[in-house]
Design a protein around this motif. Structure first.
Motif, PDB file in Angstrom:
ATOM      1  N   ARG A 198      10.978  -3.396   3.768  1.00 45.15           N
ATOM      2  CA  ARG A 198      11.447  -4.745   2.915  1.00 45.15           C
ATOM      3  C   ARG A 198      11.112  -6.081   3.857  1.00 45.15           C
ATOM      4  O   ARG A 198      10.902  -7.159   3.456  1.00 45.15           O
ATOM      5  N   ALA A 199      11.564  -6.023   5.161  1.00 44.85           N
ATOM      6  CA  ALA A 199      11.402  -6.819   6.047  1.00 44.85           C
ATOM      7  C   ALA A 199       9.863  -7.402   6.243  1.00 44.85           C
ATOM      8  O   ALA A 199       9.496  -8.332   6.425  1.00 44.85           O
ATOM      9  N   ALA A 200       9.038  -6.236   6.235  1.00 45.38           N
ATOM     10  CA  ALA A 200       7.493  -6.582   6.665  1.00 45.38           C
ATOM     11  C   ALA A 200       6.979  -7.353   5.303  1.00 45.38           C
ATOM     12  O   ALA A 200       6.106  -8.141   5.283  1.00 45.38           O
ATOM     13  N   LEU A 201       7.405  -7.013   3.994  1.00 41.55           N
ATOM     14  CA  LEU A 201       6.840  -7.791   2.750  1.00 41.55           C
ATOM     15  C   LEU A 201       7.381  -8.948   2.823  1.00 41.55           C
ATOM     16  O   LEU A 201       6.588  -9.823   2.513  1.00 41.55           O
ATOM     17  N   LYS A 202       8.657  -9.419   3.410  1.00 39.24           N
ATOM     18  CA  LYS A 202       9.094 -10.682   3.517  1.00 39.24           C
ATOM     19  C   LYS A 202       8.445 -11.486   4.480  1.00 39.24           C
ATOM     20  O   LYS A 202       8.184 -12.764   4.269  1.00 39.24           O
ATOM     21  N   ALA A 203       8.073 -10.804   5.551  1.00 40.82           N
ATOM     22  CA  ALA A 203       7.278 -11.451   6.777  1.00 40.82           C
ATOM     23  C   ALA A 203       5.808 -11.738   6.403  1.00 40.82           C
ATOM     24  O   ALA A 203       5.158 -12.147   7.038  1.00 40.82           O
ATOM     25  N   ASP A 204       5.676 -11.153   5.065  1.00 39.08           N
ATOM     26  CA  ASP A 204       4.180 -11.501   4.884  1.00 39.08           C
ATOM     27  C   ASP A 204       3.174 -10.581   5.631  1.00 39.08           C
ATOM     28  O   ASP A 204       2.134 -11.179   6.107  1.00 39.08           O
ATOM     29  N   VAL A 205       3.579  -9.509   6.087  1.00 35.52           N
ATOM     30  CA  VAL A 205       2.699  -8.504   7.107  1.00 35.52           C
ATOM     31  C   VAL A 205       1.721  -7.992   6.231  1.00 35.52           C
ATOM     32  O   VAL A 205       1.933  -7.462   5.092  1.00 35.52           O
ATOM     33  N   GLY A 206       0.524  -7.968   6.801  1.00 38.16           N
ATOM     34  CA  GLY A 206      -0.727  -7.471   5.849  1.00 38.16           C
ATOM     35  C   GLY A 206      -0.705  -6.165   5.543  1.00 38.16           C
ATOM     36  O   GLY A 206      -0.978  -5.448   4.478  1.00 38.16           O
ATOM     37  N   THR A 207      -0.330  -5.308   6.579  1.00 38.23           N
ATOM     38  CA  THR A 207      -0.464  -3.760   6.503  1.00 38.23           C
ATOM     39  C   THR A 207       0.772  -3.199   7.130  1.00 38.23           C
ATOM     40  O   THR A 207       1.384  -3.592   8.236  1.00 38.23           O
ATOM     41  N   LEU A 208       1.408  -2.229   6.475  1.00 33.26           N
ATOM     42  CA  LEU A 208       2.409  -1.242   7.129  1.00 33.26           C
ATOM     43  C   LEU A 208       2.052   0.088   6.970  1.00 33.26           C
ATOM     44  O   LEU A 208       1.415   0.636   6.049  1.00 33.26           O
ATOM     45  N   VAL A 209       2.105   0.918   8.326  1.00 31.72           N
ATOM     46  CA  VAL A 209       1.899   2.221   8.195  1.00 31.72           C
ATOM     47  C   VAL A 209       3.127   3.021   8.672  1.00 31.72           C
ATOM     48  O   VAL A 209       3.696   2.579   9.545  1.00 31.72           O
ATOM     49  N   HIS A 210       3.509   3.936   7.840  1.00 30.64           N
ATOM     50  CA  HIS A 210       4.730   4.712   8.015  1.00 30.64           C
ATOM     51  C   HIS A 210       4.523   6.104   8.452  1.00 30.64           C
ATOM     52  O   HIS A 210       3.865   6.836   7.632  1.00 30.64           O
ATOM     53  N   VAL A 211       4.835   6.580   9.531  1.00 29.24           N
ATOM     54  CA  VAL A 211       4.828   7.933  10.069  1.00 29.24           C
ATOM     55  C   VAL A 211       5.852   8.842   9.392  1.00 29.24           C
ATOM     56  O   VAL A 211       7.070   8.498  10.062  1.00 29.24           O
ATOM     57  N   SER A 212       5.430   9.582   8.744  1.00 25.67           N
ATOM     58  CA  SER A 212       6.588  10.525   7.875  1.00 25.67           C
ATOM     59  C   SER A 212       6.454  11.999   8.766  1.00 25.67           C
ATOM     60  O   SER A 212       5.993  12.238   9.686  1.00 25.67           O
ATOM     61  N   ALA A 213       6.090  12.995   7.585  1.00 29.76           N
ATOM     62  CA  ALA A 213       5.960  14.364   8.027  1.00 29.76           C
ATOM     63  C   ALA A 213       5.727  15.198   6.831  1.00 29.76           C
ATOM     64  O   ALA A 213       6.036  15.135   5.719  1.00 29.76           O
ATOM     65  N   ILE A 214       4.923  16.262   7.071  1.00 31.03           N
ATOM     66  CA  ILE A 214       4.451  17.099   6.081  1.00 31.03           C
ATOM     67  C   ILE A 214       5.826  17.881   5.788  1.00 31.03           C
ATOM     68  O   ILE A 214       6.596  18.332   6.611  1.00 31.03           O
ATOM     69  N   GLY A 215       6.212  18.024   4.381  1.00 28.70           N
ATOM     70  CA  GLY A 215       7.327  18.520   4.115  1.00 28.70           C
ATOM     71  C   GLY A 215       8.350  17.963   3.471  1.00 28.70           C
ATOM     72  O   GLY A 215       9.467  18.066   2.886  1.00 28.70           O
ATOM     73  N   ALA A 216       8.073  16.155   3.621  1.00 28.16           N
ATOM     74  CA  ALA A 216       8.927  15.332   3.289  1.00 28.16           C
ATOM     75  C   ALA A 216       9.257  15.247   1.603  1.00 28.16           C
ATOM     76  O   ALA A 216       8.281  15.460   1.045  1.00 28.16           O
ATOM     77  N   ASP A 217      10.315  15.645   1.702  1.00 25.52           N
ATOM     78  CA  ASP A 217      10.934  15.842   0.042  1.00 25.52           C
ATOM     79  C   ASP A 217      12.223  15.377  -0.130  1.00 25.52           C
ATOM     80  O   ASP A 217      13.151  15.772   0.465  1.00 25.52           O
TER      81      ASP A 217
END
Length: 324
Positions: A103-122
């Protein structure tokens, strides 16, 4: 050389430090966000003088997150915990903080966000780790719809908590536990390949909104990985099958001290739950191949850092050559 600023949350962690290195190699300036920057000076040599800025910030605090994103063209969230403690709970870090950053990245007008999750995320997983990772992904999609999600399998590298941990256990224990009979499948992925994928996502707009599953070139059973560790460290140890219920009971007692002291337990009940599901790339998913990254094998990398657990240490290869 882009000379643009990228904010990396969780920069001092195992995966985060390699992401910082990959970004600086591409010429980005990096704002490395850490809870304890005084303990993260090892990050600075990864770039040129002034290319990496250490910033103390609490990702549970909205003002800290907003401040960390000021002036950034991209952001990477590599923060995550496998076992929570106090305010750093699984829910707080893996789920709530992920949404806060998005949410903060969108508000700050950041161009790209990469989120590191994990296989099996559910969001419906029986494991709290997998469930909170799933909740984190959902919060990221809601807060920053064009975010790139990276789902790595078991990540290996010099500082990993899998190969190093079991190699260390084999030095002192007469047997290693084959939880669930050792049948769970993994597709270990090199941390350098994960970092390369993240760096590619930062600079490639075509990847926006996609989810990538990152795995290595081979799949292994839990048993096969333990056998590989024993072979590389020159140890002969019994591999003792341990039913899930008994492993869960052991995890319950082993995790108890961690509720009082900020220490990482050898095993938790939730980690046993994780081992009930295979951790491999699904058919049809976007993978490293789609990024033109050739996956690096376990056999190529892991021996370069497991030598220190061998009885002969760095001289193990001398012994092997003499045997031939």
């Amino acid at each position: 050389m882009p000379n643009d600023l990228v904010t990396v949350f969780g920069a001092s962690g195992f995966v985060g430090r390699h992401i910082v290195r990959a970004l600086t190699a591409q010429g980005f300036r990096v704002r490395a966000v850490c809870r304890k920057p005084n303990l993260a000076n090892y990050l600075l040599p990864a770039g040129h003088v002034g290319q990496i800025q250490l910033l103390k910030a609490n990702i549970n605090n909205e003002e800290d997150v907003a401040r960390a994103l000021e002036g950034a063209v991209a952001a990477v969230n590599a923060a995550g915990v496998l076992f929570g403690h106090g305010l750093q709970s699984l829910e707080a870090i893996n789920a709530d903080a992920s949404g806060r950053i998005a949410r903060a990245a969108l508000k700050a007008d950041v161009g790209t966000l990469v989120h590191v999750s994990a296989i099996g995320a559910d969001t419906q997983a029986i494991s709290e780790y997998a469930r909170t990772k799933g909740l984190g992904e959902r919060a990221v999609h809601e807060g920053f719809p064009r975010a790139v999600i990276m789902r790595p399998s078991l990540v290996f590298g010099p500082e990993d908590a899998f190969f190093n941990r079991f190699a260390a256990m084999a030095r002192f224990l007469p047997a290693l536990p084959l939880i669930g009979g050792g049948k769970t499948k993994f597709q270990p992925v090199f941390v350098g390949d994960v970092a390369a994928a993240v760096a590619r996502a930062v600079s490639d707009p075509a990847m926006a909104g996609r989810t990538y599953q990152l795995g290595g070139p081979k799949t292994y059973t839990f048993r096969a990985l333990l056998e590989f560790i024993l072979a590389e460290t020159g140890r002969k140890r019994l591999l003792m099958p341990l039913p899930f219920w008994l492993a869960g009971l052991q995890g319950f007692f082993l995790q108890m001290p961690s509720f009082i002291l900020p220490i990482k337990p050898m095993l938790t009940v939730d980690q046993v739950r994780l081992l009930k599901s295979d951790n491999i790339v699904q058919d049809g998913a976007f993978t490293l191949d789609d990024l033109d990254i050739e996956p690096t094998s376990v056999e190529k990398i892991v021996p370069t850092y497991l030598w220190r657990f061998h009885p002969k240490g760095q001289f193990r290869d001398v012994q092997r050559l003499a045997a031939h």
